[in-house]
Design an enzyme around this catalytic site. Structure first.
Site, short mmCIF file in Angstrom:
data_model
loop_
_atom_site.label_atom_id
_atom_site.label_comp_id
_atom_site.label_asym_id
_atom_site.label_seq_id
_atom_site.Cartn_x
_atom_site.Cartn_y
_atom_site.Cartn_z
N SER A 147 0.77 -1.21 -0.07
CA SER A 147 0.11 0.04 -0.03
C SER A 147 0.97 1.16 -0.07
CB SER A 147 -0.98 -0.02 1.26
OG SER A 147 -1.66 1.33 1.33
N TYR A 164 -1.67 -0.97 10.46
CA TYR A 164 -1.79 -1.17 8.72
C TYR A 164 -0.63 -0.46 8.29
CZ TYR A 164 -4.02 -1.39 4.10
OH TYR A 164 -3.98 -1.41 2.74
#
Length: 257
Positions: A147, A164
């Site tokens: 990401s 995350y």
């Protein structure tokens, strides 16, 4: 070799974790359109079965399996069932992911551990198990879904999910190190770092910080159902045979800002 053959996956078999929705389903569709057999797995096997049925309408063979990527026995079962059905594994996409929004001071330890287990340990376990098939055959493509959140810090007003972000940074380093370790086995290991796509996982973040996120995206839009297919196909196909240890940004230019 004709350039179109470089993107042909006919006769190849791909496993996609978290393939029942979102980016995983989009990648699965792209692989099926290129002719690959597609194995979809996630904890919600019903969602995988629905996608598998849609892909079979494109004339390819599919398999839908239940799998918690943090469970070594589930992972082993997916690999064994795939080899049993198709004879080999040519492509692995580590797409299963988890997130948890909270400030650093309020992040529960169990939430941190869950995110790291799915995003990092799950990627390791799947790669390790599939490597037992790819190494003897001296070929394979592993694609890890990272990401842009793993590239550095993000303003907490836009996204407050340190577990995350940290996990995706770990996935990027894992990708580079595994590429170094397995290159002599003719296994390519790369990552895709998507920006913000309109998926179930990112919906709340986009709704909360839409204006700020778009302001930091040169193309001034979020990712669509078509924007990841080409990059994933490139990394899965013969076209990328001399590409390994790389991270392909598919983020509308956000990383350049």
């Amino acid at each position: 070799m004709h350039v179109m053959e470089l993107f042909n996956l006919k006769g190849k078999t791909a496993i996609i974790t978290g393939g029942g929705r979102g980016l995983g389903a989009q990648i699965a569709e792209g692989f099926a359109e290129a002719g690959a057999n597609v194995v979809l797995c996630s904890r919600k096997v019903e969602a995988c079965q629905e996608v598998a049925e849609q892909l079979e309408a494109k004339g390819v063979k599919t398999l839908a399996l239940a799998c918690d990527v943090t469970n070594p026995q589930d992972v082993k079962n997916v690999v064994e069932k795939t080899v049993e059905a198709f004879g080999t594994i040519d492509i692995l996409v580590n797409n299963s992911g988890a997130s948890w929004g909270a400030t650093v001071s309020e992040m529960p330890l169990e939430a941190w551990e869950k995110v790291m287990a799915v995003n990092v340990t799950g990627t390791f376990l799947m790669s390790q198990a599939v490597g037992e098939v790819m190494i003897p055959q001296n070929s394979g493509k592993i694609i890890n879904i990272a990401s842009v959140a793993g590239l550095g810090g993000i303003d907490p007003k836009l996204m407050d999910a340190i577990g995350y972000n940290t996990s995706k940074g770990a996935v990027i380093t894992f990708t580079k190190d595994l590429a170094a370790k397995w290159g002599h086995h003719n296994i390519n290991v790369n990552a895709i770092a998507p920006g913000f796509f309109l998926t179930k996982m990112s919906k709340a973040v986009i709704e909360h910080g839409q204006e700020g996120l778009l302001a930091r995206t040169p193309l001034k839009r979020f990712g669509t159902d078509e924007d990841l297919k080409g990059a994933a196909l490139f990394l899965a196909a013969k076209a990328s045979d001399y590409v390994t240890g790389d991270v392909v940004m598919v983020d509308g230019g956000m990383h350049a800002m």
